[in-house]
Structures are given as C-alpha cells and as structure tokens.
Write a protein that holds these residues in place. Structure first.
Motif, mmCIF file in Angstrom:
data_model
loop_
_atom_site.group_PDB
_atom_site.id
_atom_site.type_symbol
_atom_site.label_atom_id
_atom_site.label_comp_id
_atom_site.label_asym_id
_atom_site.label_seq_id
_atom_site.Cartn_x
_atom_site.Cartn_y
_atom_site.Cartn_z
ATOM 1 N N GLY A 53 -1.378 0.816 2.871
ATOM 2 C CA GLY A 53 -2.712 1.379 2.704
ATOM 3 C C GLY A 53 -2.976 1.861 1.292
ATOM 4 O O GLY A 53 -2.193 1.660 0.379
ATOM 5 N N GLU A 54 -4.086 2.523 1.117
ATOM 6 C CA GLU A 54 -4.528 3.029 -0.175
ATOM 7 C C GLU A 54 -3.823 4.347 -0.483
ATOM 8 O O GLU A 54 -3.807 5.260 0.331
ATOM 9 C CB GLU A 54 -6.045 3.241 -0.155
ATOM 10 C CG GLU A 54 -6.628 3.753 -1.441
ATOM 11 C CD GLU A 54 -6.389 2.821 -2.620
ATOM 12 O OE1 GLU A 54 -6.063 3.333 -3.701
ATOM 13 O OE2 GLU A 54 -6.535 1.601 -2.451
ATOM 14 N N LEU A 55 -3.246 4.446 -1.678
ATOM 15 C CA LEU A 55 -2.512 5.643 -2.056
ATOM 16 C C LEU A 55 -3.264 6.541 -3.035
ATOM 17 O O LEU A 55 -2.795 7.628 -3.342
ATOM 18 C CB LEU A 55 -1.174 5.261 -2.688
ATOM 19 C CG LEU A 55 -0.199 4.534 -1.795
ATOM 20 C CD1 LEU A 55 1.043 4.146 -2.571
ATOM 21 C CD2 LEU A 55 0.175 5.385 -0.615
ATOM 22 N N ALA A 56 -4.391 6.082 -3.536
ATOM 23 C CA ALA A 56 -5.119 6.847 -4.544
ATOM 24 C C ALA A 56 -5.394 8.269 -4.058
ATOM 25 O O ALA A 56 -5.894 8.488 -2.964
ATOM 26 C CB ALA A 56 -6.431 6.152 -4.883
ATOM 27 N N GLY A 57 -4.995 9.224 -4.879
ATOM 28 C CA GLY A 57 -5.255 10.622 -4.568
ATOM 29 C C GLY A 57 -4.268 11.267 -3.609
ATOM 30 O O GLY A 57 -4.394 12.440 -3.297
ATOM 31 N N ILE A 58 -3.275 10.531 -3.131
ATOM 32 C CA ILE A 58 -2.288 11.087 -2.209
ATOM 33 C C ILE A 58 -1.054 11.491 -3.010
ATOM 34 O O ILE A 58 -0.492 10.688 -3.752
ATOM 35 C CB ILE A 58 -1.890 10.076 -1.115
ATOM 36 C CG1 ILE A 58 -3.086 9.746 -0.232
ATOM 37 C CG2 ILE A 58 -0.749 10.624 -0.271
ATOM 38 C CD1 ILE A 58 -2.792 8.706 0.835
ATOM 39 N N ASP A 114 11.160 13.027 -4.013
ATOM 40 C CA ASP A 114 11.309 13.988 -5.102
ATOM 41 C C ASP A 114 10.303 13.688 -6.210
ATOM 42 O O ASP A 114 9.730 14.586 -6.796
ATOM 43 C CB ASP A 114 12.732 13.917 -5.649
ATOM 44 C CG ASP A 114 12.987 14.937 -6.724
ATOM 45 O OD1 ASP A 114 12.994 16.131 -6.401
ATOM 46 O OD2 ASP A 114 13.174 14.535 -7.892
ATOM 47 N N ASP A 115 10.105 12.420 -6.478
ATOM 48 C CA ASP A 115 9.208 11.946 -7.531
ATOM 49 C C ASP A 115 8.738 10.568 -7.094
ATOM 50 O O ASP A 115 9.328 9.958 -6.196
ATOM 51 C CB ASP A 115 9.968 11.871 -8.852
ATOM 52 C CG ASP A 115 9.069 11.632 -10.059
ATOM 53 O OD1 ASP A 115 7.829 11.745 -9.936
ATOM 54 O OD2 ASP A 115 9.612 11.314 -11.142
ATOM 55 N N TYR A 116 7.708 10.052 -7.705
ATOM 56 C CA TYR A 116 7.237 8.711 -7.349
ATOM 57 C C TYR A 116 6.276 8.195 -8.403
ATOM 58 O O TYR A 116 5.765 8.946 -9.233
ATOM 59 C CB TYR A 116 6.552 8.704 -5.982
ATOM 60 C CG TYR A 116 5.225 9.428 -5.972
ATOM 61 C CD1 TYR A 116 4.029 8.744 -6.141
ATOM 62 C CD2 TYR A 116 5.178 10.806 -5.822
ATOM 63 C CE1 TYR A 116 2.820 9.422 -6.161
ATOM 64 C CE2 TYR A 116 3.983 11.488 -5.838
ATOM 65 C CZ TYR A 116 2.804 10.790 -6.011
ATOM 66 O OH TYR A 116 1.608 11.461 -6.037
ATOM 67 N N SER A 117 6.060 6.898 -8.349
ATOM 68 C CA SER A 117 5.019 6.244 -9.127
ATOM 69 C C SER A 117 4.254 5.356 -8.162
ATOM 70 O O SER A 117 4.853 4.672 -7.341
ATOM 71 C CB SER A 117 5.621 5.384 -10.239
ATOM 72 O OG SER A 117 4.614 4.571 -10.829
ATOM 73 N N ASP A 118 2.937 5.392 -8.266
ATOM 74 C CA ASP A 118 2.123 4.506 -7.437
ATOM 75 C C ASP A 118 1.376 3.483 -8.291
ATOM 76 O O ASP A 118 0.431 2.864 -7.848
ATOM 77 C CB ASP A 118 1.157 5.298 -6.548
ATOM 78 C CG ASP A 118 0.197 6.171 -7.350
ATOM 79 O OD1 ASP A 118 0.253 6.152 -8.596
ATOM 80 O OD2 ASP A 118 -0.614 6.871 -6.723
ATOM 81 N N ASP A 164 2.751 7.163 6.397
ATOM 82 C CA ASP A 164 2.090 7.896 7.481
ATOM 83 C C ASP A 164 1.531 9.214 6.946
ATOM 84 O O ASP A 164 2.262 10.200 6.853
ATOM 85 C CB ASP A 164 3.102 8.152 8.596
ATOM 86 C CG ASP A 164 2.537 8.968 9.742
ATOM 87 O OD1 ASP A 164 1.326 9.263 9.750
ATOM 88 O OD2 ASP A 164 3.323 9.320 10.645
ATOM 89 N N PRO A 165 0.248 9.241 6.576
ATOM 90 C CA PRO A 165 -0.334 10.467 6.020
ATOM 91 C C PRO A 165 -0.324 11.636 7.001
ATOM 92 O O PRO A 165 -0.111 12.779 6.596
ATOM 93 C CB PRO A 165 -1.773 10.082 5.673
ATOM 94 C CG PRO A 165 -1.795 8.601 5.643
ATOM 95 C CD PRO A 165 -0.709 8.135 6.566
#
Length: 116
Positions: free
Chosen positions: A13-18, A36-40, A70-71
């Motif tokens: 799904g869309e990750l923008a803003g999450i 711990d950290d991430y890049s989208d 799963d938001p």
C-alpha cells in the motif's frame, strides 16, 4: 519477494506520511523485533529491524521482503523465516547507506535464502 529488492511491493500500500519507527516486525513464524529506522524512498527502501531481544542486534532488510504493512496493528510482515533472519549478514550501521558491496551481499543473501 518482489523483483526490485529495494522497493516495497504493491500489496504494502501507500506509505506516504506513515512513520514506521517502533512498529512490530513479524517473520513467517512470529515476532522478531521492531522497526528502528527505515527508508521509504523508491528504489532505496528498507526497514532496519532492532531484533535485540531475539538475536541481539539490528538487521537491514530490503523492502522487497515485506509482504504486508498493517497500519491498524502497526506491524510489518516479512516473507522470511526466523532462521533466515537470524543468519542474515551483520548490520554495520556506519556502512549500510553507502556501502554498495554490503547492500549487494544483503540482497544476495535474502534472495538466495528466500522462497522466490
């Protein structure tokens, strides 16, 4: 896993803003840690998983290994088993963003180990 290891697949799904920091990470058999950290960023997406209570460290996992986000449950689900994650290449935090060979080793490991 998707054909592009450093991109989240369409089922995510869309990750923008999450903000994924602190979310649970689930292998096929269950919980392995938290983000711990991430890049989208497209073509350079990954979670860094703090699996400190389980394998005592952090892991860089290509976003292509994530099968579901799963938001509501604030969790990421991987196509990987706990064993595959436990045997993954060590995470050198000072190298992961710039070291091309390390990133190639990570992709080779997960794509070789995974049920592609």
């Amino acid at each position: 896993m998707v054909d592009v290891p450093w991109s989240f697949g369409s089922p995510c799904g869309e990750l923008a803003g999450i903000d994924l920091a602190g979310w649970r990470v689930e292998a096929v058999e269950g919980h392995i840690g938290e983000v711990d950290d991430y890049s989208d960023k497209a073509g350079n997406a990954f979670p860094v998983v703090n699996a400190g209570g389980w394998i005592f460290g952090k892991l860089l996992i290509p976003a292509g290994a994530v099968t579901q986000i799963d938001p509501d449950g604030r969790s990421l689900h991987l196509i990987l088993s706990r064993g595959q994650v436990a045997d993954a290449p060590a995470f050198p935090p000072d190298q992961h963003r710039a070291d091309r060979q390390y990133r190639e080793d990570v992709v080779e490991y997960y794509w070789k180990a995974g049920p592609c």
